[in-house]
Design an enzyme around this catalytic site. Structure first.
Site, PDB file in Angstrom:
ATOM      1  N   HIS A 216       0.733  -1.222   0.515  1.00 57.18           N
ATOM      2  CA  HIS A 216      -0.200   0.119  -0.704  1.00 57.18           C
ATOM      3  C   HIS A 216       0.927   1.097  -0.116  1.00 57.18           C
ATOM      4  CE1 HIS A 216       0.563  -0.479   4.795  1.00 57.18           C
ATOM      5  NE2 HIS A 216       0.422   1.277   4.578  1.00 57.18           N
ATOM      6  N   ASP A 225      -1.546  -7.438   1.970  1.00 56.50           N
ATOM      7  CA  ASP A 225      -0.143  -5.979   2.070  1.00 56.50           C
ATOM      8  C   ASP A 225       0.864  -6.960   1.470  1.00 56.50           C
ATOM      9  OD1 ASP A 225       0.145  -3.506   1.581  1.00 56.50           O
ATOM     10  OD2 ASP A 225       0.301  -2.827   3.529  1.00 56.50           O
ATOM     11  N   SER A 259       3.653   2.297   8.561  1.00 52.88           N
ATOM     12  CA  SER A 259       3.198   1.000   7.584  1.00 52.88           C
ATOM     13  C   SER A 259       4.512   0.481   7.660  1.00 52.88           C
ATOM     14  CB  SER A 259       2.802   2.103   6.479  1.00 52.88           C
ATOM     15  OG  SER A 259       1.619   2.639   6.486  1.00 52.88           O
ATOM     16  N   CYS A 653     -52.442  59.799 -27.060  1.00 56.71           N
ATOM     17  CA  CYS A 653     -52.739  59.017 -28.316  1.00 56.71           C
ATOM     18  C   CYS A 653     -51.003  57.579 -28.270  1.00 56.71           C
ATOM     19  CB  CYS A 653     -52.813  59.189 -29.244  1.00 56.71           C
ATOM     20  SG  CYS A 653     -51.740  60.094 -30.066  1.00 56.71           S
ATOM     21  N   HIS A 726     -49.011  60.838 -35.432  1.00 55.99           N
ATOM     22  CA  HIS A 726     -50.636  60.433 -34.551  1.00 55.99           C
ATOM     23  C   HIS A 726     -50.069  58.549 -34.598  1.00 55.99           C
ATOM     24  CE1 HIS A 726     -52.212  64.089 -35.831  1.00 55.99           C
ATOM     25  NE2 HIS A 726     -51.211  64.583 -36.544  1.00 55.99           N
TER      26      HIS A 726
END
EC number: 3.4.21.-
Length: 1024
Positions: A216, A225, A259, A653, A726
């Site tokens: 590992h 392992d 380890s 208008c 207009h």
């Protein structure tokens, strides 16, 4: 039918050998004279032979196809040879092409010799003689002289190593010395068994351990392992005994970084999963249990185990390896170790966090998040982080001058940005959106590239240089202005394609008849009709609405044509309009930007260049007509009560344009749109605004509501004589001969708002109207009336919440508003809808509390004036869709300015006359508050009397006659408490008062008295 079986073959005899025939043959066979071989036997033989032939032919035909298919393989296998592989497997091995060719040539030679021998001439042998005198002599094969070898003999001497033979004690001593040497020199030890095991001595917490290399540590997570055979295990145990193998480990001493450490399982205090009791090789921890590296674990457990590897060492090894590979090979000096190694690591971490900030250097999510960030996001988020790291390096590690220089340059590169957004905006505004031709397109591109600043790429620099070259070429080649085109060559025809309005084609917005459904827009459109339109009284006729006056002339509507005649001749006369003054196409009809025409802002022409003059436009009822130059589209107006017809007020208008934009507005935004038009735009436009102002207002709405850009315009006629536009509504136009504007959508109309547009029509007037000015006194009276009327107050809080700010004009109104609970109710209503309005109502509540502490009216006004500036700053926040918003802002700004001026005058020693006027305003407003309060008290008294009357009527009947007098006293006392007025005894009252209040003391005729109170209650409600 009979059957005969021959071995595995079944023979079915034909009909000739039937059972009857067989019996007959059998009887005949029994006769002595017929004991010879009968025909039955022959038939059986024939049948059997036929079956065998059939079987063989079937077998041959069955294998024939497969044999033909496998013929190439058989042909290739003919020249193959058989070989034996491992485990006794025999198979064919293909021969080479050269070998096959040699074999085929040999076969051909043999066949040829055989053919020549067979087909050759016959040789007749007459005699064979044998010479017996000569004995057969063995002739040996002639000796072939071997050629001498000229190869140089090898000088290599074969070395034969003597086998090392040791006793057990000597072997133990040898391995101890190897272990001592490896321990002293830090060398690796390799144990060669079935599998190679590598180990070394390492120090952890001042203790020396023997450490094996487990799988590992290479990054994998295997189920096994480490695998050890028995011999390797003994040797490994011997090496472990030379270290602190027998050290007693307390609980928690086995930590990450151990380890592969070989320890004694007997001396471990932590719970563990052991393989045996001789050794324990540390792998990690799973569920608080130490795991031996030799133990087999499942795939799931291997992923769950917390491995006790040393990531720091792996990082250091990787860093060292990459550093050695990437370091400079050629330098002008001899590199030495001058800086502290630990400080180098600290500075390397600072540089790493400055370049790529992350939570963990091994985090994949941090890496992906950083890779997805844009340069702008990295600059905004990490510029301060880089500055902090630079300051840390400068304070703690000043000797790393090269790192400080790098961080400074990196920070400067991160901050390279163009913040001159004002120039960018001005350039964009001057060029405009419609200028796509050169050189404006090149200027726009350069402007967009330069604003990027440090985000410009190499390609952007190349493009900027190309555009700059085009500008230089344009400036070089341009020696004179382009001559303007002649009006005689001007053409502006109507587009042959009609404009597609997607809002009027969407099925979700149409009813079953295909008409447009206004939905919620119908309710909000009433703000337009209520303020800017008049209801046509049909009983008075349409004649009074035909003539429409404007500041510069008149125009006639075709509303009178709604009354149609059944006489066809008279009906045809209605198709004739009243001709206006004819105008040819001139500069007044065109709009230019630079030297080019902006056609959507010009009048429409025919193909020959003559202007397109308007014809009579027929009227319709309750329709909104959209579509200017194309085919008109008729949209039903929002329904009105009783089918009433609306006509825009004189000068109103142009409101039809906003009504046409409402079609494209989403329903949930219709309220804000109509309020924005009513409260913000129309007050600014005023009466008869110019086309430029109207286009600017449309641009304002298009920014807030982008979906209105493609809204269709109503038909717009151009009267060059009166210099006015207009906007034609549903009642059409009886006046004809006017020019027609080509703009068909809001986006095209917005072009009139550009300063770069050269057009005389920008100054033409458009229909408009002036909204009634907001009267502060009227609004304050409305606020007073709503204080004691919950329905009106609720409407004020929901529709015009800024009206509450008008209470600052009077302390009495402010305190009445506070005492009635309206401010608290407003805060509760707006706290979840608008924090700004909730904060304003809270400030008004706090202001009312401070005002109530002041004893005089002038002191109360002074408190309000002091807080006017704070209220003004809190209220003024952009544009709000409320009519009372601008009125409240103006009121607060006026109070703020007045207070500042009064402070200046007071500081200079001048007196202010205003201190004598507040009581006049309060005197004007206080009767309204008192009247409202009196009406409330009157209604309360009436309701109280009704309640007491109901109690008296219900309960006095059940009392004993002797107890009624005591009950009357109790009711009289209750009435005095509720109405806050002492009640006289019946003995001291006049006869009229006794009759009026008899209900309180006697239950006689209670129903009649109740009816009189109901009538009085109705009268009071009507007049209140």
């Amino acid at each position: 039918m009979s059957t005969i079986v021959f071995g595995s073959f079944t023979c079915h005899l034909d009909a000739a050998i039937h059972q009857d025939n067989a019996d007959r043959l059998a009887k005949a066979w029994t006769r002595p004279e017929n004991r010879q071989v009968s025909n039955v036997h022959l038939l059986c033989r024939r049948a059997a032979k036929s079956l065998i032939n059939t079987y063989e032919s079937a077998t041959a035909s069955a294998w024939k196809g497969l044999e033909e298919k496998l013929q190439p393989m058989f042909a290739k296998r003919e020249f193959s040879k058989t070989v034996t592989k491992r485990k006794g497997l025999r198979c064919f091995k293909e021969s080479s092409e050269k070998f096959i060719e040699k074999k085929l040539r040999k076969q051909y030679q043999e066949e040829r010799e055989r053919f020549q021998f067979v087909n050759g001439p016959d040789a007749i042998v007459n005699q064979i003689s044998v010479d017996k005198c000569e004995a057969s002599v063995w002739v040996p094969f002639p000796h072939i002289i071997e050629k001498p070898s000229f190869a140089t003999p090898s000088m290599k001497k074969k070395v034969v190593f003597t086998k090392v033979r040791m006793s057990e004690a000597s072997l133990q001593l040898f391995m101890r010395r190897v272990a001592a040497n490896a321990k002293a020199n830090g060398q690796k030890v390799e144990i060669i068994g079935r599998k190679r095991v590598v180990g070394n001595y390492t120090t952890k917490s001042r203790l020396t351990y023997f450490r094996t290399h487990v799988r590992h540590l290479d990054g994998s997570k295997p189920r096994y392992d480490l695998v050890l055979d028995e011999a390797t295990k003994k040797i490994l145990q011997l090496f472990a005994n030379t270290s602190r193998f027998h050290h007693v480990h307390k609980k928690g001493e086995v930590t990450p970084g151990m380890s592969g450490f070989v320890v004694n399982p007997i001396n471990l205090s932590d719970p563990m999963q052991v393989y045996d009791t001789d050794l324990f090789i540390v792998r990690g921890k799973h569920n608080s249990i130490l795991v031996d590296s030799r133990c087999k674990v499942s795939k799931k457990q291997s992923n769950e185990i917390i491995h006790y590897s040393d990531p720091g060492k792996q990082f250091s090894d990787g860093f060292t390896n990459s550093f050695m590979q990437c370091k400079l090979r050629e330098t002008d000096h001899q590199s030495t170790s001058d800086l502290d190694v630990k400080e180098c690591g600290d500075v390397a971490a600072l540089v790493c966090q400055a370049i790529i900030p992350c939570g963990k250097i091994t985090c994949l999510q941090c890496a992906q998040k950083y890779s997805y960030m844009s340069q702008q996001e990295i600059r905004d988020r990490f510029s301060t982080v880089i500055e902090q790291h630079e300051k840390t390096a400068m304070d703690n590690y000043p000797q790393f001058s090269h790192v400080l220089a790098f961080l400074k340059r990196y920070r400067e590169l991160m901050r390279v940005e163009n913040q001159n957004y004002e120039a960018f905006k001005d350039i964009t505004h001057m060029i405009g959106e419609d200028r796509k031709e050169a050189p404006f397109s090149h200027l726009q591109q350069i402007n967009e590239l330069i604003i990027k600043g440090g985000m410009m790429s190499a390609q952007d620099y190349i493009e900027a240089s190309d555009h700059l070259r085009e500008l230089a070429r344009y400036q070089k080649n341009r020696t004179e202005n382009i001559r303007s085109g002649s009006i005689k060559a001007f053409r502006n025809k109507i587009s042959s394609k009609a404009h597609v309005n997607m809002q009027l084609m969407c099925d979700n917005q149409l009813d079953t008849n295909g008409n447009f459904v206004w939905g919620q827009r119908e309710y909000h459109a009433k703000r337009f009709f209520r303020n800017y339109f008049d209801v046509i009284d049909v009983s008075e006729g349409y004649r009074r609405h035909i003539v429409r006056e404007n500041p510069r002339g008149i125009r006639k509507l075709a509303i009178g044509n709604l009354v149609i005649s059944t006489n066809l001749a008279a009906l045809r006369k209605q198709l004739l309009g009243e001709e206006c003054i004819h105008f040819e196409v001139s500069k007044e009809c065109t709009s230019r930007r630079g030297e080019n025409f902006v056609y959507q802002c010009c009048c429409v022409t025919h193909e020959d260049g003559t202007p397109l003059e308007s014809e009579i436009i027929s009227p319709t009822k309750n329709h909104l007509v959209v579509g200017n130059t194309g085919d008109s589209k008729y949209v039903d107006l929002p329904t009105a009560k009783g089918g009433a017809m609306f006509i825009a007020k004189a000068g109103y208008c142009y409101i039809n344009i906003f009504l046409a934009m409402l079609i494209n507005i989403n329903e949930d935004e219709a309220k804000s749109f109509t309020k924005t038009v009513r409260d913000t735009l129309v007050p600014k436009l005023g009466t008869w605004p110019s086309m430029m102002d109207l286009a600017t207002a449309c641009h304002f709405l298009a920014v807030l509501y982008p979906e209105t850009r493609n809204a269709e315009l109503p038909r717009i006629l151009v009267d060059h004589e009166a210099k006015i536009f207009h906007v034609v509504d549903s009642f059409g136009s009886l006046s004809t001969g006017m020019h027609v504007l080509k703009a068909n959508t809001i986006n095209q109309l917005i072009s009139f708002a550009s300063d770069t547009l050269d057009s005389n029509m920008k100054t033409y007037l458009v229909g408009g109207s002036e909204v009634d000015k907001c009267d502060e006194f009227k609004n304050v009276k409305l606020l007073i009336r709503s204080i004691y009327k919950p329905q009106i107050m609720e409407q004020v809080l929901k529709e015009e919440p800024y009206l509450l700010l008008m209470s600052v004009l009077s302390p009495g109104v402010l305190m009445a508003l506070f005492n009635s609970g309206s401010l608290e109710k407003a805060t509760q209503y707006w706290i979840t809808r608008s924090h700004t309005l909730a904060a304003i109502t809270s400030m008004l509540s706090a202001l009312a509390a401070k005002v109530s502490l002041a004893s005089t009216l002038n002191a109360q006004m002074s408190v309000i004036d002091e807080h006017a500036a704070v209220l003004c700053d809190s209220v003024f926040d952009g544009t709000k869709p409320y009519a009372s918003y601008m009125m409240a802002v103006k009121t607060l700004e006026r109070m703020k300015a007045r207070t500042e001026s009064d402070h200046t005058l007071n500081d200079l020693g001048f007196s202010v006359l205003r201190q004598a006027t507040p009581h006049l305003v309060e005197k004007k407003l206080s009767p309204g508050i008192g009247a409202s309060l009196e009406r409330v008290k009157l209604v309360g008294k009436i309701l109280c009397n009704l309640g007491i009357a109901a109690v008296a009527k219900t309960y006095t009947k059940t009392f004993h006659p002797k107890r009624r007098r005591r009950f009357r006293r109790q009711v009289r006392h209750l009435r005095s408490v509720i109405t806050w007025q002492p009640v006289q005894t019946p003995e001291r009252r006049s006869p009229t008062e006794k009759r009026r209040c008899g209900l309180l003391y006697t239950p006689v005729d209670g129903e009649a008295i109740l009816q009189s109170h109901r009538n009085f209650h109705k009268f009071s409600s009507k007049h209140s």
